[in-house]
Design a protein around this motif. Sequence first.
Motif, PDB file in Angstrom:
ATOM      1  N   HIS A 193       0.835  -1.203   0.000  1.00  0.00           N
ATOM      2  CA  HIS A 193       0.000   0.000   0.000  1.00  0.00           C
ATOM      3  C   HIS A 193       0.871   1.255   0.000  1.00  0.00           C
ATOM      4  N   ARG A 194       0.521   2.206  -0.889  1.00  0.00           N
ATOM      5  CA  ARG A 194       1.271   3.453  -1.023  1.00  0.00           C
ATOM      6  C   ARG A 194       0.463   4.640  -0.501  1.00  0.00           C
ATOM      7  N   ALA A 195       1.166   5.728  -0.236  1.00  0.00           N
ATOM      8  CA  ALA A 195       0.534   6.912   0.350  1.00  0.00           C
ATOM      9  C   ALA A 195      -0.510   7.531  -0.568  1.00  0.00           C
ATOM     10  N   ASP A 196      -0.383   7.341  -1.881  1.00  0.00           N
ATOM     11  CA  ASP A 196      -1.350   7.934  -2.814  1.00  0.00           C
ATOM     12  C   ASP A 196      -2.603   7.079  -2.994  1.00  0.00           C
ATOM     13  N   GLY A 197      -2.696   5.973  -2.256  1.00  0.00           N
ATOM     14  CA  GLY A 197      -3.869   5.108  -2.340  1.00  0.00           C
ATOM     15  C   GLY A 197      -3.711   3.936  -3.290  1.00  0.00           C
ATOM     16  N   SER A 198      -2.652   3.920  -4.076  1.00  0.00           N
ATOM     17  CA  SER A 198      -2.421   2.793  -4.977  1.00  0.00           C
ATOM     18  C   SER A 198      -1.826   1.622  -4.205  1.00  0.00           C
ATOM     19  N   VAL A 199      -1.871   0.442  -4.819  1.00  0.00           N
ATOM     20  CA  VAL A 199      -1.339  -0.765  -4.183  1.00  0.00           C
ATOM     21  C   VAL A 199      -0.475  -1.501  -5.205  1.00  0.00           C
ATOM     22  N   GLY A 200       0.748  -1.807  -4.814  1.00  0.00           N
ATOM     23  CA  GLY A 200       1.674  -2.469  -5.725  1.00  0.00           C
ATOM     24  C   GLY A 200       1.652  -3.974  -5.610  1.00  0.00           C
ATOM     25  N   THR A 201       2.030  -4.634  -6.697  1.00  0.00           N
ATOM     26  CA  THR A 201       2.189  -6.092  -6.686  1.00  0.00           C
ATOM     27  C   THR A 201       3.639  -6.463  -6.410  1.00  0.00           C
ATOM     28  N   GLY A 202       4.510  -5.450  -6.295  1.00  0.00           N
ATOM     29  CA  GLY A 202       5.916  -5.652  -5.972  1.00  0.00           C
ATOM     30  C   GLY A 202       6.433  -4.458  -5.195  1.00  0.00           C
ATOM     31  N   ASN A 203       7.654  -4.555  -4.689  1.00  0.00           N
ATOM     32  CA  ASN A 203       8.255  -3.481  -3.898  1.00  0.00           C
ATOM     33  C   ASN A 203       9.708  -3.331  -4.337  1.00  0.00           C
ATOM     34  N   TYR A 214       7.398   5.697 -13.686  1.00  0.00           N
ATOM     35  CA  TYR A 214       8.030   4.587 -12.966  1.00  0.00           C
ATOM     36  C   TYR A 214       8.304   4.964 -11.506  1.00  0.00           C
ATOM     37  N   ILE A 215       8.753   6.174 -11.270  1.00  0.00           N
ATOM     38  CA  ILE A 215       9.059   6.590  -9.897  1.00  0.00           C
ATOM     39  C   ILE A 215       7.792   6.633  -9.040  1.00  0.00           C
ATOM     40  N   THR A 216       6.688   7.082  -9.619  1.00  0.00           N
ATOM     41  CA  THR A 216       5.422   7.163  -8.866  1.00  0.00           C
ATOM     42  C   THR A 216       4.628   5.866  -8.913  1.00  0.00           C
ATOM     43  N   HIS A 217       5.149   4.853  -9.564  1.00  0.00           N
ATOM     44  CA  HIS A 217       4.434   3.586  -9.758  1.00  0.00           C
ATOM     45  C   HIS A 217       4.179   2.880  -8.429  1.00  0.00           C
ATOM     46  N   SER A 218       3.057   2.183  -8.357  1.00  0.00           N
ATOM     47  CA  SER A 218       2.681   1.488  -7.121  1.00  0.00           C
ATOM     48  C   SER A 218       3.652   0.372  -6.753  1.00  0.00           C
ATOM     49  N   ASN A 219       4.406  -0.141  -7.725  1.00  0.00           N
ATOM     50  CA  ASN A 219       5.369  -1.212  -7.445  1.00  0.00           C
ATOM     51  C   ASN A 219       6.740  -0.681  -7.017  1.00  0.00           C
ATOM     52  N   VAL A 220       6.861   0.631  -6.899  1.00  0.00           N
ATOM     53  CA  VAL A 220       8.153   1.265  -6.596  1.00  0.00           C
ATOM     54  C   VAL A 220       8.092   1.955  -5.237  1.00  0.00           C
ATOM     55  N   ALA A 221       9.102   1.664  -4.405  1.00  0.00           N
ATOM     56  CA  ALA A 221       9.172   2.245  -3.064  1.00  0.00           C
ATOM     57  C   ALA A 221       9.916   3.570  -3.062  1.00  0.00           C
ATOM     58  N   GLY A 222      10.845   3.767  -3.990  1.00  0.00           N
ATOM     59  CA  GLY A 222      11.635   4.986  -4.051  1.00  0.00           C
ATOM     60  C   GLY A 222      12.669   4.870  -5.149  1.00  0.00           C
ATOM     61  N   ARG A 259       1.730  13.573 -11.737  1.00  0.00           N
ATOM     62  CA  ARG A 259       1.194  12.243 -11.469  1.00  0.00           C
ATOM     63  C   ARG A 259       0.859  12.030  -9.999  1.00  0.00           C
ATOM     64  N   ASP A 260       1.579  12.693  -9.128  1.00  0.00           N
ATOM     65  CA  ASP A 260       1.339  12.552  -7.690  1.00  0.00           C
ATOM     66  C   ASP A 260       1.663  13.881  -7.008  1.00  0.00           C
ATOM     67  N   ALA A 311      12.195   1.457   2.573  1.00  0.00           N
ATOM     68  CA  ALA A 311      11.367   0.582   1.740  1.00  0.00           C
ATOM     69  C   ALA A 311      11.109  -0.750   2.422  1.00  0.00           C
ATOM     70  N   ASN A 312      12.058  -1.211   3.183  1.00  0.00           N
ATOM     71  CA  ASN A 312      11.937  -2.510   3.850  1.00  0.00           C
ATOM     72  C   ASN A 312      10.891  -2.508   4.969  1.00  0.00           C
ATOM     73  N   GLN A 313      10.461  -1.336   5.367  1.00  0.00           N
ATOM     74  CA  GLN A 313       9.466  -1.242   6.437  1.00  0.00           C
ATOM     75  C   GLN A 313       8.050  -1.534   5.933  1.00  0.00           C
ATOM     76  N   VAL A 314       7.879  -1.609   4.615  1.00  0.00           N
ATOM     77  CA  VAL A 314       6.565  -1.889   4.027  1.00  0.00           C
ATOM     78  C   VAL A 314       6.440  -3.383   3.772  1.00  0.00           C
ATOM     79  N   SER A 315       5.286  -3.951   4.104  1.00  0.00           N
ATOM     80  CA  SER A 315       5.040  -5.377   3.862  1.00  0.00           C
ATOM     81  C   SER A 315       3.700  -5.550   3.158  1.00  0.00           C
ATOM     82  N   ARG A 316       3.487  -6.731   2.619  1.00  0.00           N
ATOM     83  CA  ARG A 316       2.236  -7.010   1.907  1.00  0.00           C
ATOM     84  C   ARG A 316       1.045  -7.034   2.864  1.00  0.00           C
ATOM     85  N   GLN A 317      -0.042  -6.375   2.422  1.00  0.00           N
ATOM     86  CA  GLN A 317      -1.293  -6.342   3.173  1.00  0.00           C
ATOM     87  C   GLN A 317      -2.449  -6.577   2.215  1.00  0.00           C
ATOM     88  N   PRO A 318      -3.603  -7.051   2.709  1.00  0.00           N
ATOM     89  CA  PRO A 318      -4.738  -7.316   1.812  1.00  0.00           C
ATOM     90  C   PRO A 318      -5.208  -6.047   1.093  1.00  0.00           C
TER      91      PRO A 318
END
Length: 551
Positions: free
Chosen positions: A116-126, A230-238, A261-262, A298-305
């Motif tokens: 889950h990202r701050a802009d409300g999007s959700v990534g399938t990768g990190n 790509y930088i703002t993409h939901s699959n990208v942490a930074g 974009r954001d 980036a490592n502080q983020v984990s997968r959530q439903p």
Amino acid sequence: MKQKVLKVHPADNVLVALQDLEAGSVVNYNGTDYTLKEKIPAKHKFTTTPLQKGEKITMYGVLVGKAQTELETGVRISTENVKHAANGYALSTERRTGWHIPDISKWKDRTFMGYHRADGSVGTGNYWLVIPLVFCENRNVEVLKNAMLKELGYAKPDKYASFMQQLIKVQQAGGDIQQITETSWTAEENAESSKRIFPNVDGIKFLTHEGGCGGIRQDAQTLCGLLAGYITHSNVAGATVLSLGCQNAQISMLQDEIKKRDPNFSKPLYILDQQQTGSEPLLITNAIKQTFAGLMQANQVSRQPAPLSKLTIGLECGGSDGFSGISANPAIGYTSDLLVALGGSVILAEFPELCGVEQEMSDRCRSTDDANRFIDLMRTYAQRAEEAGSGFDMNPSPGNIKDGLITDAIKSAGAAKKAGTSPVAAVLDYPEKVQQPGLNLLCTPGNDVESTTAEVGSGANIVLFTTGLGTPTGNPIAPVLKLSSNTKLFQHMPEIIDINTGTIIDGEETIEEAGQRILDYVIEVASGNIPAKSVVNGQDDFIPWKRGVSL
């Protein structure tokens, strides 16, 4: 008994051979016998009525070509006897937005495990990105790559290095290297130098390119837009960005594109300017230090439903064959309809491969403005191609033609099936970002890598890529799932194909059943439970489009 031929649309005057058919044989379809005047290879088409020179060839219910000679019933259509032709198109004030809404009861409460990202999007990768603003920084990006991947636990053992070692040993012993086959050696499963330091970070991706300076200023603006995607993409942490300093693609230009974009962008972003820094060792050490700090965050983020509405699927095809438009493409078209009904987003790109179905796609636009924009983009693209001496009619590749896609209109009518039946929610020009749920049309070339790169830059967090001939295309930050149009390919290239839709041709399941199976698979991949073959193989293809003529 397996069906031998198929009529795709009731209005068609050709039949598709589902298996090799011999000359002189008689095939029956819906009570009518057809005597074949020549051998019809699987995937190719033959005439169902006599045709005079100049008469129309119809497939998928639309014009796909015209006879160049007099044709008897039972003759294979080919580049020798048929020429590309397509219907014209114009803006219509009538919006045809009715569609076949599928039953989504099975999935309405389903979730996937995402970031889950701050802009409300959700990534399938990190992922963490390292990006040059200009090609002059490619070498420094490679230096960072060599310094970081192995030490952080992301370098994979090179199985072919093990193969090479065996060849050297045999050669030094005076043996015959031809006796070493792909099954007579095994890759050494060398452990990585260390386990991943950041287990919640799927990887660090280094996106080198040949742009950022030279060319025209619009190229730099477009590149910055893509990189911002790509930088703002939901699959990208930074991201870590390297700038030389004097190039056309300025830091301020990238920052403006990110804000588009954001507006509330808050991901860690480190931008280093080499000319301002001066010392190259200082540039590299600062980049490593700051990237390491970003990876800690980036490592502080984990997968959530997350609900399935947070999925954005890119729809792509490459290495297509004569079965693509009747198995794999309509199958992911049904998957597309399922996801749209669930509130998700899908992206259909490759505008040169919508030649002949422009009227249908423009009529499906919810707004007249979007319909008009689609028409303008198509006409401009076609005009530029013709000015360069290469119209859309030159789009089919030798592989396409060999396997039954003999005109661009045939290829396009089948390619459009990836979009299912839902209305067009928005029309985007490259490299704009998806903002609307539903079906989005994105102007890109038909080139596999350029188009896939663009779809991900516009927000696709997973890509469904159909192929009939086999292609190894992937993407650095989004899983690209390959779907074979035929079972033979699935069995022939198992290392790159994820899903087989040849089951439709084989009569084992319907298009709807395949589409449902694909969505279930997508959920597993999006959750990190099943790795895409493109990810396993490290297929990190990234080619920005410079808006020149590319078919």
